[in-house]
Design an enzyme around this catalytic site. Structure first.
Site, mmCIF file in Angstrom:
data_model
loop_
_atom_site.group_PDB
_atom_site.id
_atom_site.type_symbol
_atom_site.label_atom_id
_atom_site.label_comp_id
_atom_site.label_asym_id
_atom_site.label_seq_id
_atom_site.Cartn_x
_atom_site.Cartn_y
_atom_site.Cartn_z
ATOM 1 N N SER A 277 0.854 -1.188 0.000
ATOM 2 C CA SER A 277 0.000 0.000 0.000
ATOM 3 C C SER A 277 0.888 1.236 0.000
ATOM 4 O O SER A 277 1.985 1.230 0.570
ATOM 5 C CB SER A 277 -0.896 -0.003 1.245
ATOM 6 O OG SER A 277 -1.474 1.269 1.450
ATOM 7 N N LYS A 283 0.064 -3.714 4.765
ATOM 8 C CA LYS A 283 -0.878 -4.325 3.827
ATOM 9 C C LYS A 283 -0.216 -5.393 2.948
ATOM 10 O O LYS A 283 0.928 -5.272 2.533
ATOM 11 C CB LYS A 283 -1.498 -3.270 2.917
ATOM 12 C CG LYS A 283 -2.469 -2.345 3.600
ATOM 13 C CD LYS A 283 -3.719 -3.054 4.086
ATOM 14 C CE LYS A 283 -4.587 -3.562 2.959
ATOM 15 N NZ LYS A 283 -5.179 -2.467 2.157
ATOM 16 N N ASN A 285 -1.949 -6.945 -0.220
ATOM 17 C CA ASN A 285 -3.136 -6.938 -1.059
ATOM 18 C C ASN A 285 -3.116 -8.057 -2.106
ATOM 19 O O ASN A 285 -2.050 -8.385 -2.650
ATOM 20 C CB ASN A 285 -3.274 -5.596 -1.770
ATOM 21 C CG ASN A 285 -3.561 -4.465 -0.800
ATOM 22 O OD1 ASN A 285 -4.321 -4.632 0.141
ATOM 23 N ND2 ASN A 285 -2.934 -3.313 -1.023
ATOM 24 N N ARG A 316 -23.898 -7.749 -45.935
ATOM 25 C CA ARG A 316 -22.745 -7.234 -45.188
ATOM 26 C C ARG A 316 -23.202 -6.023 -44.400
ATOM 27 O O ARG A 316 -24.007 -5.242 -44.886
ATOM 28 C CB ARG A 316 -21.579 -6.881 -46.127
ATOM 29 C CG ARG A 316 -20.910 -8.115 -46.734
ATOM 30 C CD ARG A 316 -19.904 -7.766 -47.822
ATOM 31 N NE ARG A 316 -18.836 -6.948 -47.303
ATOM 32 C CZ ARG A 316 -18.148 -6.085 -48.060
ATOM 33 N NH1 ARG A 316 -18.418 -5.929 -49.332
ATOM 34 N NH2 ARG A 316 -17.177 -5.392 -47.517
#
Length: 451
Positions: A277, A283, A285, A316
């Site tokens: 972080s 942290k 993550n 088309r």
């Protein structure tokens, strides 16, 4: 996609296949194959086909990319200015041969066939990644088949399972993805050559022969008829990729939830600068899960465009066909990127058995209520057993004590179970049902495939 984000969401080899330069290479490949096919059945002079083939080998280096980008905006598709440039390159070396470049074809023939060639090469890489994810999941299913953990439903603790069972389920889903990919190949990896309205009228009575020879040159399936306006082949490719991404999203969702601080049962592999972080040093993550879940969020939205593009006008289309050019490359790249990240985590996932055991014990035996109830049901009937155990669960929660402490003094329990019997009923490993048989079935199916 910005280069800054490419490493987060994409995979470089598949990204390269869908690059501008690679697209032009595939278009040259289609033009050369068309000339060779027509030369073989004498629609154009064989000498011209040979020269077009020779020039095509180095033509990419002579393409004016900047000029092509500007001209495409005016022309409405890349094939029109591309064919002009490619014809001019051939003309510089052989005036006669240049007359036969793009003979009898239309812009969509070249673009569609080039896209199918891109899809074929990209599917080859995705199949390798998918096979790797499948094999890793099989290995982990065997490795962790006896690692008991809590199973969760509606995000709540439910009954015991094993981590190996989770991996076996992942493996089974990935195997279905492999089967889907294989099954669609002959349907979708198909050449496109129809001329202006799909009739190949410009080739008179040689149209079918040229289509077959063209497909053979490119090692693609020969279509029964032109598919300019029928886009189910493209949609099927995208749909299979979307299913793969969805399955990977489910797997990533699982491990990201198991990484939550309060659960902490598994973790993504660590590396310098990974998962931190900008403000919180503690942290860790789930960054790979974030990438995969972003892909699983994005691809369904892209699929809406692909499905809408099936509704086309007459022979088309106007606009619907064009939308594919933006969507299909991104779906491929997101799928390949998700697979790359999933393989890394599945292979190197860090498992915390102590946390799994702690979480099994965190409800003070409540997770084994069904096991006790079913054992008691054979003695006093299911409804009576359910009532007894349910009341005991409520008391255990109110008194903040282990469920076994509430059950053991009850006459309904004492009359039928010894203390050791009750202890056995509260062991999570004793209530795994047919999990081991399911794991065996997945592993045996894989062994059967390899024979």
């Amino acid at each position: 996609m910005s280069q800054l984000y490419a490493s987060l969401f994409y995979q470089p080899d598949v990204t390269a296949i869908f690059s501008d330069r690679a697209l032009l290479g595939y278009m040259i490949q289609a033009e050369v194959a068309l000339a060779k096919a027509q030369g073989k059945i004498n629609v154009i002079p064989r000498s011209a086909a040979t020269i077009i083939e020779q020039i095509g080998q180095n033509a990419l280096a002579e393409i004016d990319f900047d000029g092509l980008a500007v001209a495409t905006g005016f022309a409405g598709n890349i094939a029109i200015p591309f064919v002009k440039q490619f014809t001019a390159i051939v003309q510089q070396q052989d005036e006669e041969a240049s007359r036969y470049v793009h003979w009898g074809a239309t812009s969509q023939d070249v673009i569609d066939t080039a896209m199918i060639l891109q899809c074929r090469d990209a599917l080859g890489l995705i199949e390798q990644q998918l096979q790797s994810a499948y094999q890793i999941s099989l290995k982990q299913a065997e490795c962790y088949r006896n690692q008991v953990m809590i199973g969760r439903t509606w995000l709540q603790q439910a009954l015991p399972i094993t981590l190996g069972h989770k991996f076996a389920r992942y493996a089974a889903a990935l195997k279905r993805d492999l089967d889907r990919l294989q099954a669609m190949k002959t349907r979708v990896l198909t050449a496109q050559l129809g001329g202006a309205v799909g009739s190949l009228a410009s080739l008179q009575n040689q149209g079918s022969a040229v289509v077959q020879a063209f497909a053979i040159e490119l090692k693609l399936t020969t279509p029964e008829c032109t598919w300019h306006g029928e886009r189910d082949r493209i949609v099927e490719i995208a749909s299979v990729l979307a299913i793969i991404v969805g399955n990977l999203g489910k797997i990533a969702r699982d491990w990201s939830l198991l990484m939550q601080t309060e659960i902490a049962e598994v973790f993504e592999p660590t590396a310098k600068g990974r998962g931190g972080s900008s403000t919180m040093p503690h942290k860790r993550n789930p960054v790979a899960a974030a990438s995969i879940l972003a892909a699983a969020n994005r691809v369904p939205a892209l699929m809406a465009s692909v499905y809408q593009s099936m509704v086309q006008e007459h022979e088309r289309a106007l606009g619907a066909w064009h939308a594919e050019w933006l969507v299909i490359p991104e779906i491929f790249q997101l799928c390949a990127g998700a697979l790359e990240r999933a393989n890394d985590v599945l292979e190197n996932m860090q498992v915390n058995p102590e946390a799994m055991q702690r979480n099994l014990e965190s409800t003070d035996g409540l997770i084994m209520a069904e096991a006790v109830m079913m054992a008691l049901a054979s003695k006093i009937g299911r409804l009576n057993a359910h009532h007894v155990v349910e009341q005991a669960c409520q008391q255990a929660v109110e008194q903040q004590t282990h469920l076994k402490n509430i059950l053991s003094p009850l006459d309904e329990v004492k009359n039928h179970f010894t203390p050791s019997d009750l202890d056995a009923l509260f062991k999570p490993e004793s209530y795994l049902g047919n999990i081991q048989a399911q794991i065996d079935a997945v592993l045996q199916a894989a062994q059967g495939e390899s024979k």
